[in-house]
Design an enzyme around this catalytic site. Structure first.
Site, PDB file in Angstrom:
ATOM      1  CD  GLU A 113      -2.569  -1.161   2.847  1.00 47.19           C
ATOM      2  OE1 GLU A 113      -3.195  -2.012   2.789  1.00 47.19           O
ATOM      3  OE2 GLU A 113      -2.010  -0.609   3.607  1.00 47.19           O
ATOM      4  CE  LYS A 115       5.589   5.286   6.714  1.00 45.83           C
ATOM      5  NZ  LYS A 115       5.351   6.863   6.931  1.00 45.83           N
ATOM      6  CG  ASP A 117       4.249  12.829   4.733  1.00 44.06           C
ATOM      7  OD1 ASP A 117       4.200  12.593   6.028  1.00 44.06           O
ATOM      8  OD2 ASP A 117       4.820  13.851   4.362  1.00 44.06           O
ATOM      9  CE1 TYR A 225      -3.588   2.442   8.293  1.00 42.62           C
ATOM     10  CE2 TYR A 225      -3.365   4.688   6.934  1.00 42.62           C
ATOM     11  CZ  TYR A 225      -3.414   4.042   7.802  1.00 42.62           C
ATOM     12  OH  TYR A 225      -2.510   4.868   8.935  1.00 42.62           O
ATOM     13  CE  LYS A 312       9.518   7.425   6.626  1.00 43.03           C
ATOM     14  NZ  LYS A 312       9.468   7.985   8.036  1.00 43.03           N
ATOM     15  CB  CYS A 407      14.102  47.589   2.388  1.00 42.95           C
ATOM     16  SG  CYS A 407      12.853  46.995   1.179  1.00 42.95           S
ATOM     17  CB  CYS A 410      12.310  51.486   0.049  1.00 43.24           C
ATOM     18  SG  CYS A 410      12.342  50.708   1.811  1.00 43.24           S
ATOM     19  CB  CYS A 425      10.986  46.871   4.804  1.00 40.16           C
ATOM     20  SG  CYS A 425      10.985  48.379   4.348  1.00 40.16           S
ATOM     21  CB  CYS A 431       8.512  49.857   1.520  1.00 39.18           C
ATOM     22  SG  CYS A 431       9.450  48.244   0.780  1.00 39.18           S
TER      23      CYS A 431
END
Length: 672
Positions: A113, A115, A117, A225, A312, A407, A410, A425, A431
């Site tokens: 089957e 697996k 997550d 399952y 896995k 930034c 700006c 910022c 900005c």
């Protein structure tokens, strides 16, 4: 390794793995890859075997992993929810197969089957009706999340007539599809909220929410399952899968019955590539002995069944060259670093960019240098990320990369808020990306939903200096002739845009409030604030203490709101929008009282309640003549207290001798 060294290492690994378990199961925010966790666990198992005198009965090697949260009722599992042993290589699978053959001979089958997550879930049915849904927890007991699980459309609440037993449990995995994850994460980023790392974390965080109404808004799915019954109904696991599918359960279509280990290897190889075509994440393949009688003969270890194992997949990685690091400025001012890469194929797509998260990632974990060759991974993460640097390929004299201090848009010096990883910022009104982002947020469908006005149009209008702030949108009708001269807009599109702007003035208060773009005030929070405070003036004048009395408003949100309204420019902007006719007050609906039993009485509701949301209790009070107030004072008549109410609020109520009642006592007062 000496005994003293072994003792220290065992203690260190135990402590580290317990913390990782907590991060994964409780916080839904893992801080380590599955592969790395498994390797550390293997090391601990080996050390405890070599030095049993230092093994702790509370060791992570003796537990499935996970903790019980405090928000839900704890339920003991009738059949323990054990975890599976897992492997990352074929030789260990061959060893597993040999152990099976040695124990039960060669006459057996495997079921393979996918697996998933996601979040493990156990569902109990009685008389064909779903009566309980419980998380794995620590494997022995978990959290009762039935109310939240009932919102998942693919989980039957009541089965049609069938040959199922009167009482049974069925187990599966709750998960979120990738497209839903991307959409919802984009909304969180738009609202200035931290995004979830992957769909599994989002699903886990959703299931543990207190408000099932909010859970229902997040599209979760579930594959079942494994069936548990008091009396054995089927001879094999494969038979049971076909049966529960007929009963109406959502069973994954990609399982396979295999005659031997070679068939298992074929299935694993097939899905190593095909997994990237799925609409959901899988991180491996589960292999189970098919016969229930043989399962019973093989038995269990303290932690996992001997008749099943998980193979896995390693998250797919690729090596490529770092070209440079660029920076993006979001609507909230968060500055996010992005690695620009030499294009490389990864998990079926061409990857050109990878997230770098924050300054610590660049300077401390990765220690990036210019022109580094890096390993990029796209496992459970939707956005590729850099895993590590290939130091063998680092160019002589390569300069380290430091997170920028100003930034990129700006030039303002960046700031880092206490307790946060990101830099911001602070020049939110000067900005350009922040200015444009705020206006784009204001017009979107969840806020003002202005027809004829899109993100690109906002960008163009800003660049041509027609708009610089939200209120300027409502003055665009004054520039009709000038807009026609831009060439980009025809008369019809201009009229559609102006009509859309005019119609938006009728949008309700909660939409306007969300559109203002106050940090942490998403669409749901805006609605709760609007209901609680009724109008913008009440909200602007509310203290921190008054704000946290509103449902789901914590200190972080409250502080953000008070900071926003302390800014004179924000106040001036709201006054301009008021003058344009926008709705800054809840429309009061005529209420027909159910009774006058609470007339003249004032109430505050605090905490979490088992049977009602705070909004439902508020409606009950108001429908029976009572009044909800925002702060505790000597004039308050009752504090309706649930679980986890704030200690400061409780202390103040006790000090003022305010009667503290439960939701049940409230219902008794109105004769219900």
């Amino acid at each position: 390794m000496s005994p003293a060294e072994a003792k220290n290492r065992i203690e260190s690994l135990s402590s580290e793995l317990k913390q990782h378990n907590y991060n994964y199961y409780v916080l839904a925010m893992p801080t380590i890859a599955d592969f790395d966790f498994d390797k550390k666990l293997e090391e601990l198992i080996a050390l405890e075997k070599q030095f049993p005198e230092f093994a702790d009965p509370d060791s992570p090697t003796q537990k499935v992993g996970g903790f019980i949260t405090k928000e839900f009722v704890t339920v003991r599992h009738k059949w323990p929810m054990l975890s599976l042993g897992n492997t990352y290589n074929e030789q260990e699978l061959l060893d597993f197969d040999q152990r099976i053959r040695k124990a039960i001979g060669d006459n057996f089958e495997y079921v393979c089957e996918l697996k998933f997550d996601g979040l493990s879930m156990s569902l109990t049915y009685e008389g064909g009706k779903l009566v309980r849904a419980v998380t794995r927890g620590d494997g022995i007991q978990g959290d009762d999340v039935t109310t939240n699980v009932r919102t998942i459309n693919t989980i039957p609440k009541r089965l049609q007539a069938g040959n199922y037993p009167d009482h049974f449990e069925i187990r599966g995995e709750v998960f979120m599809h990738l497209k839903a994850f991307e959409r919802l994460n984009a909304e969180r980023i738009e609202n200035g909220e931290p995004p979830y790392a992957n769909p599994r974390n989002f699903a886990s965080g959703t299931i543990k929410m207190q408000d099932s109404g909010e859970v229902a808004k997040r599209p979760l799915d579930c594959f079942l399952y494994f069936l548990y019954t008091d009396k054995l109904l089927f001879k094999t696991h494969w038979e049971s899968l076909q049966a529960v599918k007929e009963w109406g359960f959502h069973i994954n279509e990609h399982s396979r019955l295999c005659n031997d280990i070679n068939g298992v290897f074929e299935f694993i190889k097939q899905w190593d590539k095909k997994r990237f075509d799925l609409s959901y994440d899988i991180d491996g393949i589960v292999i189970k002995v098919n016969s229930y009688a043989q399962q019973q003969e093989l038995g269990f270890t303290a932690k996992s069944p001997r008749w099943a194992i998980a193979y896995k997949y390693k998250a797919e990685q690729a090596e490529t060259e770092l070209l440079n690091v660029s920076y993006q400025v979001g609507r909230t001012g968060a500055v996010t670093p992005v690695a620009n890469l030499q294009p490389v194929q990864l998990a079926g797509t061409t990857v050109k960019r990878a997230t770098l998260h924050n300054a610590d990632e660049i300077e401390k974990r990765l220690k990036l240098h210019e022109g580094d060759w890096v390993y990029v991974e796209k496992g459970g993460e939707i956005i590729p990320k850099i895993i590590s640097v290939n130091l063998a390929k680092r160019k002589p004299g390569a300069q380290p990369i430091f997170y920028r201090t100003t930034c990129p848009a700006c030039g303002t010096t960046l700031e880092r808020k206490e307790g946060e990883a990101a830099f911001y910022c602070p020049n939110e009104d000067g900005c350009p990306p922040q200015i444009v982002g705020k206006m784009q947020h204001f017009i979107n469908r969840k806020a003002m939903n202005i027809d004829g006005l899109g993100d690109e149009t906002i960008e163009t209008l800003y660049q041509k200096e027609f708009i610089h702030r939200i209120s300027d949108i409502y003055d665009l009708h004054l520039h009709g002739d000038e807009l026609k001269k831009l060439g980009r807009f025809g008369e019809k599109s201009i009229n559609n845009m102006l009509d859309g702007i005019e119609k938006s003035k009728q949008m309700p208060f909660d939409k306007v409030l969300f559109g203002l773009g106050i940090r942490y005030v998403g669409a749901t929070v805006a609605k709760k604030l609007a209901v609680h405070f009724k109008n913008i003036d009440n909200l602007a004048d509310a203290s921190l203490e008054e704000l946290v009395t509103a449902e789901e408003i914590g200190e972080r949100i409250a502080y953000s709101i008070t900071t926003y309204f302390a800014d004179e420019q924000h106040k001036a902007e709201i006054e301009k929008l008021k003058a344009q006719g926008l709705q800054f007050e809840m429309e009061e609906k005529e209420v027909t009282l159910a009774s006058e039993s609470l007339s003249g009485k004032t109430f505050i509701i605090s905490g979490v309640f088992e049977k009602y949301s705070r909004d439902e209790l508020k409606d009950i009070i108001e429908q029976n003549g009572g009044k909800i107030v925002s702060s505790i004072s000597a004039k308050l008549n009752y504090l309706v207290a649930g679980d986890n109410m704030g200690p400061a609020k409780l202390e103040k109520a006790q000090k003022l001798s305010i009667p503290i009642i439960s939701d049940e006592e409230l219902l008794t007062m109105i004769g219900t």
